[in-house]
Design an enzyme around this catalytic site. Structure first.
Site, mmCIF file in Angstrom:
data_model
loop_
_atom_site.group_PDB
_atom_site.id
_atom_site.type_symbol
_atom_site.label_atom_id
_atom_site.label_comp_id
_atom_site.label_asym_id
_atom_site.label_seq_id
_atom_site.Cartn_x
_atom_site.Cartn_y
_atom_site.Cartn_z
ATOM 1 N N CYS A 23 0.814 -1.222 0.000
ATOM 2 C CA CYS A 23 0.000 0.000 0.000
ATOM 3 C C CYS A 23 0.842 1.264 0.000
ATOM 4 O O CYS A 23 0.478 2.261 -0.634
ATOM 5 C CB CYS A 23 -0.968 0.004 1.189
ATOM 6 S SG CYS A 23 -0.185 -0.260 2.804
ATOM 7 N N HIS A 76 -1.448 0.648 7.473
ATOM 8 C CA HIS A 76 -2.082 0.791 6.164
ATOM 9 C C HIS A 76 -1.797 2.203 5.679
ATOM 10 O O HIS A 76 -1.562 3.118 6.484
ATOM 11 C CB HIS A 76 -3.591 0.545 6.259
ATOM 12 C CG HIS A 76 -4.266 0.456 4.916
ATOM 13 N ND1 HIS A 76 -3.762 -0.320 3.891
ATOM 14 C CD2 HIS A 76 -5.385 1.060 4.416
ATOM 15 C CE1 HIS A 76 -4.550 -0.203 2.830
ATOM 16 N NE2 HIS A 76 -5.533 0.628 3.125
ATOM 17 N N ASP A 93 -8.197 4.836 -1.338
ATOM 18 C CA ASP A 93 -7.727 3.601 -0.720
ATOM 19 C C ASP A 93 -7.934 2.493 -1.748
ATOM 20 O O ASP A 93 -9.066 2.104 -2.033
ATOM 21 C CB ASP A 93 -8.525 3.315 0.565
ATOM 22 C CG ASP A 93 -8.085 2.021 1.257
ATOM 23 O OD1 ASP A 93 -7.208 1.319 0.713
ATOM 24 O OD2 ASP A 93 -8.634 1.712 2.333
#
Length: 199
Positions: A23, A76, A93
């Site tokens: 990520c 994250h 996201d």
């Protein structure tokens, strides 16, 4: 792509460069894309690292989740666009089942939810780094994704991200000690309030 007066910084979620379980690099590449394609907007864009001291942070509405249960990440990373054009903040996201981009308030309600009712070990903190600073300072040799010399998940197809000063400083970004690294560290509630009210 324009929706409800908001001009998205990408043509679609599917057009974004994406590698599962990387990520931080997905967001770095998205920041790089904005700087190249819409340089006038880069000052409105931030990389957002979500973690805590124990590296146990729940997030709901994730693709790897099951039903109404959260995914517990060690960290994250998402992208925040604080749009001056429409006076709202949006989250990108690439691991969520929510819309992308997603209005920050909707993302907060459905993906973050609240720290109230969670054990303190699961309370979230957030490190917010301006996109240009993130592009200049972040480096990863992907060693955190190797175990006994083998990849835990296949790496992105492009070379590792490096700076003249570093080949690996990911831990500085995940660390939620404000005296470490770059950007600003917020408690989750402070982050949501700051970026929904200060437009």
């Amino acid at each position: 792509m324009q929706r409800n007066g908001y001009q998205s910084i990408t043509s679609s979620k599917d057009s974004c460069l994406y590698t599962s379980c990387y990520c931080e690099e997905n967001v770095w590449k998205l920041c790089e894309f904005v700087k190249a394609q819409s340089p006038e907007l880069v000052k409105e864009v931030y990389a957002v690292f979500i973690s805590n001291e124990r590296r146990t942070v729940p997030l709901w509405k994730q693709k790897s989740g099951h039903g109404n249960k959260p995914v517990i990440w060690d960290y994250h990373v998402i992208l925040l666009h604080q749009s001056s054009q429409c006076g709202r903040s949006f989250i990108y996201d690439l691991d969520t089942v929510l819309p992308c981009p997603c209005d920050l308030q909707l993302y907060a309600d459905q993906a973050f939810r609240s720290d109230r009712g969670l054990k303190p070990d699961y309370w979230r903190k957030v490190r917010v780094i301006p996109a240009e600073m993130f592009l200049k300072t972040f480096a990863s040799d992907r060693s955190h994704m190797k175990e006994a010399g083998e990849w835990r998940m296949p790496p992105p197809p492009y070379p590792c991200i490096q700076t003249p000063e570093s080949v690996m400083n990911l831990d500085d970004f995940i660390n939620m000690d404000p005296s470490v690294g770059v950007g600003n560290v917020f408690f989750l509630s402070e982050f949501i309030q700051h970026f929904t009210e200060n437009l």
